[in-house]
Design an enzyme around this catalytic site. Structure first.
Site, PDB file in Angstrom:
ATOM      1  N   LYS A 203       0.840  -1.205   0.000  1.00 58.44           N
ATOM      2  CA  LYS A 203       0.000   0.000   0.000  1.00 58.44           C
ATOM      3  C   LYS A 203       0.881   1.263   0.000  1.00 58.44           C
ATOM      4  O   LYS A 203       0.657   2.205  -0.776  1.00 58.44           O
ATOM      5  CB  LYS A 203      -0.904  -0.005   1.239  1.00 58.44           C
ATOM      6  CG  LYS A 203      -1.534   1.336   1.583  1.00 58.44           C
ATOM      7  CD  LYS A 203      -2.573   1.773   0.566  1.00 58.44           C
ATOM      8  CE  LYS A 203      -2.952   3.228   0.757  1.00 58.44           C
ATOM      9  NZ  LYS A 203      -3.892   3.705  -0.229  1.00 58.44           N
ATOM     10  N   ARG A 210       3.935   7.036  -6.881  1.00 63.62           N
ATOM     11  CA  ARG A 210       3.381   8.237  -7.507  1.00 63.62           C
ATOM     12  C   ARG A 210       4.111   9.485  -7.017  1.00 63.62           C
ATOM     13  O   ARG A 210       4.410  10.393  -7.791  1.00 63.62           O
ATOM     14  CB  ARG A 210       1.876   8.319  -7.229  1.00 63.62           C
ATOM     15  CG  ARG A 210       1.164   7.103  -7.850  1.00 63.62           C
ATOM     16  CD  ARG A 210      -0.323   7.203  -7.783  1.00 63.62           C
ATOM     17  NE  ARG A 210      -0.801   8.398  -8.407  1.00 63.62           N
ATOM     18  CZ  ARG A 210      -1.865   9.074  -7.969  1.00 63.62           C
ATOM     19  NH1 ARG A 210      -2.538   8.636  -6.920  1.00 63.62           N
ATOM     20  NH2 ARG A 210      -2.250  10.159  -8.583  1.00 63.62           N
ATOM     21  N   CYS A 257      -2.769  11.163   1.650  1.00 60.31           N
ATOM     22  CA  CYS A 257      -2.149   9.878   1.259  1.00 60.31           C
ATOM     23  C   CYS A 257      -0.762  10.097   0.662  1.00 60.31           C
ATOM     24  O   CYS A 257       0.238   9.758   1.289  1.00 60.31           O
ATOM     25  CB  CYS A 257      -3.036   9.143   0.263  1.00 60.31           C
ATOM     26  SG  CYS A 257      -4.523   8.485   1.010  1.00 60.31           S
ATOM     27  N   LYS A 314      -6.255  18.557  -5.129  1.00 60.87           N
ATOM     28  CA  LYS A 314      -6.445  18.158  -6.523  1.00 60.87           C
ATOM     29  C   LYS A 314      -7.772  18.716  -7.028  1.00 60.87           C
ATOM     30  O   LYS A 314      -8.562  19.241  -6.241  1.00 60.87           O
ATOM     31  CB  LYS A 314      -6.325  16.653  -6.723  1.00 60.87           C
ATOM     32  CG  LYS A 314      -7.380  15.822  -6.085  1.00 60.87           C
ATOM     33  CD  LYS A 314      -7.142  14.360  -6.496  1.00 60.87           C
ATOM     34  CE  LYS A 314      -8.166  13.466  -5.883  1.00 60.87           C
ATOM     35  NZ  LYS A 314      -7.999  12.075  -6.238  1.00 60.87           N
TER      36      LYS A 314
HETATM   37  N1  LIG Z   1      -9.993   8.548   2.389  1.00 60.45           N
HETATM   38  C1  LIG Z   1      -9.288   7.887   1.481  1.00 60.45           C
HETATM   39  O1  LIG Z   1      -9.424   8.126   0.298  1.00 60.45           O
HETATM   40  C2  LIG Z   1      -8.317   6.790   1.901  1.00 60.45           C
HETATM   41  C3  LIG Z   1      -7.800   5.939   0.913  1.00 60.45           C
HETATM   42  C4  LIG Z   1      -6.955   4.914   1.300  1.00 60.45           C
HETATM   43  C5  LIG Z   1      -6.609   4.754   2.630  1.00 60.45           C
HETATM   44  N2  LIG Z   1      -7.122   5.600   3.589  1.00 60.45           N
HETATM   45  C6  LIG Z   1      -6.743   5.373   4.988  1.00 60.45           C
HETATM   46  O2  LIG Z   1      -7.891   4.904   5.698  1.00 60.45           O
HETATM   47  C7  LIG Z   1      -7.825   5.382   7.056  1.00 60.45           C
HETATM   48  C8  LIG Z   1      -9.088   6.144   7.385  1.00 60.45           C
HETATM   49  O3  LIG Z   1      -9.149   7.266   6.538  1.00 60.45           O
HETATM   50  P1  LIG Z   1     -10.482   8.121   6.355  1.00 60.45           P
HETATM   51  O4  LIG Z   1     -10.236   9.017   5.198  1.00 60.45           O
HETATM   52  O5  LIG Z   1     -11.672   7.234   6.360  1.00 60.45           O
HETATM   53  O6  LIG Z   1     -10.457   8.967   7.714  1.00 60.45           O
HETATM   54  P2  LIG Z   1     -11.603   9.934   8.266  1.00 60.45           P
HETATM   55  O7  LIG Z   1     -10.908  10.967   9.059  1.00 60.45           O
HETATM   56  O8  LIG Z   1     -12.531  10.302   7.162  1.00 60.45           O
HETATM   57  O9  LIG Z   1     -12.447   8.993   9.251  1.00 60.45           O
HETATM   58  C9  LIG Z   1     -11.944   8.417  10.402  1.00 60.45           C
HETATM   59  C10 LIG Z   1     -13.074   8.302  11.416  1.00 60.45           C
HETATM   60  O10 LIG Z   1     -12.570   7.570  12.556  1.00 60.45           O
HETATM   61  C11 LIG Z   1     -13.144   8.130  13.726  1.00 60.45           C
HETATM   62  N3  LIG Z   1     -12.316   7.713  14.860  1.00 60.45           N
HETATM   63  C12 LIG Z   1     -11.096   8.143  15.244  1.00 60.45           C
HETATM   64  N4  LIG Z   1     -10.669   7.428  16.308  1.00 60.45           N
HETATM   65  C13 LIG Z   1     -11.622   6.523  16.594  1.00 60.45           C
HETATM   66  C14 LIG Z   1     -11.761   5.502  17.583  1.00 60.45           C
HETATM   67  N5  LIG Z   1     -10.797   5.239  18.473  1.00 60.45           N
HETATM   68  N6  LIG Z   1     -12.912   4.787  17.596  1.00 60.45           N
HETATM   69  C15 LIG Z   1     -13.897   5.030  16.711  1.00 60.45           C
HETATM   70  N7  LIG Z   1     -13.826   5.978  15.747  1.00 60.45           N
HETATM   71  C16 LIG Z   1     -12.696   6.706  15.696  1.00 60.45           C
HETATM   72  C17 LIG Z   1     -13.169   9.618  13.449  1.00 60.45           C
HETATM   73  O11 LIG Z   1     -14.106  10.281  14.271  1.00 60.45           O
HETATM   74  C18 LIG Z   1     -13.582   9.650  11.955  1.00 60.45           C
HETATM   75  O12 LIG Z   1     -14.995   9.710  11.787  1.00 60.45           O
HETATM   76  C19 LIG Z   1      -6.550   6.207   7.158  1.00 60.45           C
HETATM   77  O13 LIG Z   1      -5.500   5.396   7.616  1.00 60.45           O
HETATM   78  C20 LIG Z   1      -6.298   6.616   5.719  1.00 60.45           C
HETATM   79  O14 LIG Z   1      -4.932   6.892   5.479  1.00 60.45           O
HETATM   80  C21 LIG Z   1      -7.969   6.608   3.248  1.00 60.45           C
END
Ligand SMILES: NC(=O)c1ccc[n+]([C@@H]2O[C@H](COP(=O)([O-])OP(=O)(O)OC[C@H]3O[C@@H](n4cnc5c(N)ncnc54)[C@H](O)[C@@H]3O)[C@@H](O)[C@H]2O)c1
Length: 431
Positions: A203, A210, A257, A314
Site C-alpha cells: 500500500k 506516484r 495519502c 487536486k
Molecule cells: N480517504 C481515502 O481516500 C483513503 C484511501 C486509502 C486509505 N485511507 C486510509 O484509511 C484510514 C481512514 O481514513 P479516512 O479518510 O476514512 O479517515 P476519516 O478521518 O474520514 O475517518 C476516520 C473516522 O474515525 C473516527 N475515529 C477516530 N478514532 C476513533 C476511535 N478510536 N474509535 C472510533 N472511531 C474513531 C473519526 O471520528 C472519523 O470519523 C486512514 O488510515 C487513511 O490513510 C484513506
C-alpha cells in the site's frame, strides 16, 4: 450471515460498513464523533460521496446497519481510523492502537480483526498483535489478525470497494485466508493473500511510486526553467516512447495519502529510503518555487494585485488537507507588498482562515492570476473575462490545465514552461 463491527466511520469506514450491510451482513458502525453516530442512526451521513446517502438510507431503514459510540460483539472487526503524521513526519498510530483497545472487551476466540487504516510496515506485528496478546489472547491462534489496505478513489468509492483487487496480509497464512474470505463475499475483483508486512508495504509503495514520479517531473520543471526548455513538450515527446510515462509537474503534492504515506517508510528505514525522502523534499519545495516565480513576475510592479485560484490538493474536490496551494496562499498573504484575492469554487469560507471571493472579483484589476488547482472551472476560463477585467492580463498556470494560449494581449506562463521568464529567472550555471 456474520456480524461485522466497523470502527471509524469516515471516508473509508462508512462506505465499507454500508457495502457489507447491503450484501446482507448485520453491521454496527462505531465512531467517537457523536454527530456521526446520531446522524447515521437517522439514515443520514456527514461526508460527501457519490451514491452513499442512498445506500446508507436503505440499509439503516432495513435494520442492517446501525451506529454506536461503543463497539459490540461481532464475528469480524474492521478498523478504519485515521493515521496522520506527527510534526516530525513520523506516523501517529495512536488512533489505531486505541481502536484496537476499544474492541478488546468484545473480542472472542475465532474472531477476525482487520486493520484497513494505512499503517507503517510491521505495525500489525509490532503494535497491533502485542495489544491483543496483552489482553490474554494468542494473536496467532485465537484470532485472525490481518491488514487489508484501501486504494479507493474518492467519488468512486462504492464502485471501487467492490471491483478493486484487494490485498489481504495476515499475521499468519490462516489469518490471511480467513480475512480474505470476508472480502470475497463483497468483492468481485481478485482477493490476494499475503503476509501482513508485505500488504502494509505494498500500500505504501503504491503512493510512494506516484510521489517519486511526481518529484521527477517537478525536478524536470526546475531544470527546464534553468535551461530555458519547455518541460511539457519534453514530457509529451518522451512519453511517445512505449515504456516511458513521465508524470506532470505542479505546485507540490498534497492530500492525506501521497504527501503522508512515504514518510511511513522513511521512518522505518531512514538510511535506505533515500530516494523516497528526496522525493518528499523536492515535492515540498514546489510551493517556494511557485513563490519565486510570482516574485519575478511581479518584480516591476509597486503594489501587485494577485488572484490566487484553487486551494484544494487536486481538482474537482473540496478537500484542502496538506494542500500545497494553502502554503502558497499563506506565503503570498504574508508579503505586505501584495494585494491578494483568493478564489476556489469548491471550498467554503469556514474551511479556510481567509476570505474567499468569486472568480470575477478575484481577477478584477489583477496584475497576475495564479492557477493552483486543476478544477474543471479553470480548464475553461473565458479569456475575454481576463482581457476585460485584469489590469495586466498575465496568467501563471501551475497545473498546466487551462485552455489559455499565449497571445499578443495575454501572457501565459506554465509551471514547466517558464522560458519567456528566462531573462529574469535563469542564472548562468557557473555564477
Ligand atoms: N480517504 C481515502 O481516500 C483513503 C484511501 C486509502 C486509505 N485511507 C486510509 O484509511 C484510514 C481512514 O481514513 P479516512 O479518510 O476514512 O479517515 P476519516 O478521518 O474520514 O475517518 C476516520 C473516522 O474515525 C473516527 N475515529 C477516530 N478514532 C476513533 C476511535 N478510536 N474509535 C472510533 N472511531 C474513531 C473519526 O471520528 C472519523 O470519523 C486512514 O488510515 C487513511 O490513510 C484513506
Amino acid at each position: 450471515m456474520q456480524k461485522i463491527c466497523v470502527i471509524g466511520l469516515g471516508y473509508i469506514g462508512l462506505p465499507t460498513a454500508a457495502v457489507f450491510a447491503r450484501a446482507g451482513f448485520s453491521v454496527v458502525g462505531v465512531d467517537v464523533n457523536e454527530r456521526v453516530v446520531e446522524r447515521l442512526n437517522q439514515g443520514e451521513i456527514i461526508i460527501e460521496e457519490v451514491g452513499l446517502p442512498e445506500v446508507v438510507k436503505e440499509v439503516v431503514a432495513k435494520g442492517k446497519l446501525h451506529a454506536s459510540s461503543t463497539p459490540e460483539e461481532a464475528d469480524v472487526f474492521i478498523i478504519s481510523v485515521p493515521t496522520p503524521i506527527h510534526a516530525d513526519c513520523t506516523a501517529n498510530v495512536d488512533y489505531v492502537a486505541s481502536a484496537i483497545e476499544s474492541i478488546l472487551p468484545y473480542l472472542k476466540k475465532g474472531n477476525v480483526v482487520i486493520v484497513e487504516s494505512t499503517i507503517p510496515p510491521r505495525t500489525i506485528d509490532d503494535v497491533v498483535a502485542p495489544i491483543i496478546e496483552k489482553a490474554g489472547f494468542n494473536p496467532k491462534e485465537d484470532v485472525a489478525l490481518a491488514h487489508c489496505p484501501e486504494r479507493v478513489l474518492p467519488g468512486r468509492i462504492l464502485i471501487e470497494l467492490v471491483e478493486n483487487t484487494r490485498i489481504v496480509g495476515g499475521l499468519t497464512p490462516q489469518a490471511a485466508s480467513k480475512a480474505a474470505d470476508v472480502y470475497r463475499q463483497i468483492v468481485t475483483g481478485d482477493v490476494i493473500e499475503t503476509e501482513a508486512a508485505t500488504a502494509e508495504m505494498s500500500k505504501l509503495m503504491e503512493n510512494t511510486f506516484r510521489d517519486v514520479n511526481i518529484a521527477l517531473a517537478n525536478e524536470l520543471a526546475k531544470i527546464s526553467a534553468r535551461l530555458g526548455i519547455d518541460a511539457h513538450k519534453v514530457i509529451e515527446l518522451a512519453n511517445k516512447h512505449p515504456r516511458v510515462n513521465i508524470h506532470h509537474p505542479g505546485p507540490g503534492v498534497g492530500g492525506h495519502c501521497l504527501a503522508v504515506d512515504p514518510y511511513f517508510i522513511v521512518e522505518k528505514a531512514p538510511e535506505e529510503a533515500l530516494m523516497i525522502q528526496l522525493s518528499r523534499d523536492i515535492n515540498n519545495s514546489m510551493p517556494d518555487f511557485v513563490i519565486e516565480q510570482i516574485i519575478k513576475l511581479t518584480a516591476e510592479l509597486k503594489e501587485p494585485k494577485i488572484a490566487l485560484c484553487g486551494l484544494t490538493y487536486k481538482g474537482n474536490i473540496d478537500d484542502v488537507r496538506e494542500s500545497p496551494a494553502l502554503e502558497i496562499v499563506e506565503k503570498v498573504l504574508a508579503n505586505p507588498r501584495y494585494d491578494v484575492r483568493i478564489h476556489d469554487p469548491h471550498v467554503r469560507d469556514d474551511q479556510v482562515p481567509f476570505p474567499l471571493v468569486s472568480f470575477e472579483e478575484a481577477v478584477s484589476k489583477a496584475n497576475l492570476v495564479v492557477i493552483l488547482t486543476d478544477h474543471n472551472e479553470f480548464k475553461t476560463i473565458d479569456k475575454h473575462v481576463l482581457l476585460d477585467q485584469m489590469e495586466t492580463p498575465v496568467v501563471f498556470d501551475t497545473k498546466n490545465c487551462t485552455n489559455l494560449e499565449q497571445e499578443e494581449e495575454l501572457t501565459v506562463y506554465r509551471i514547466g514552461d517558464l522560458t519567456s521568464l528566462q531573462a529574469i529567472a535563469v542564472k548562468p550555471i557557473n555564477s
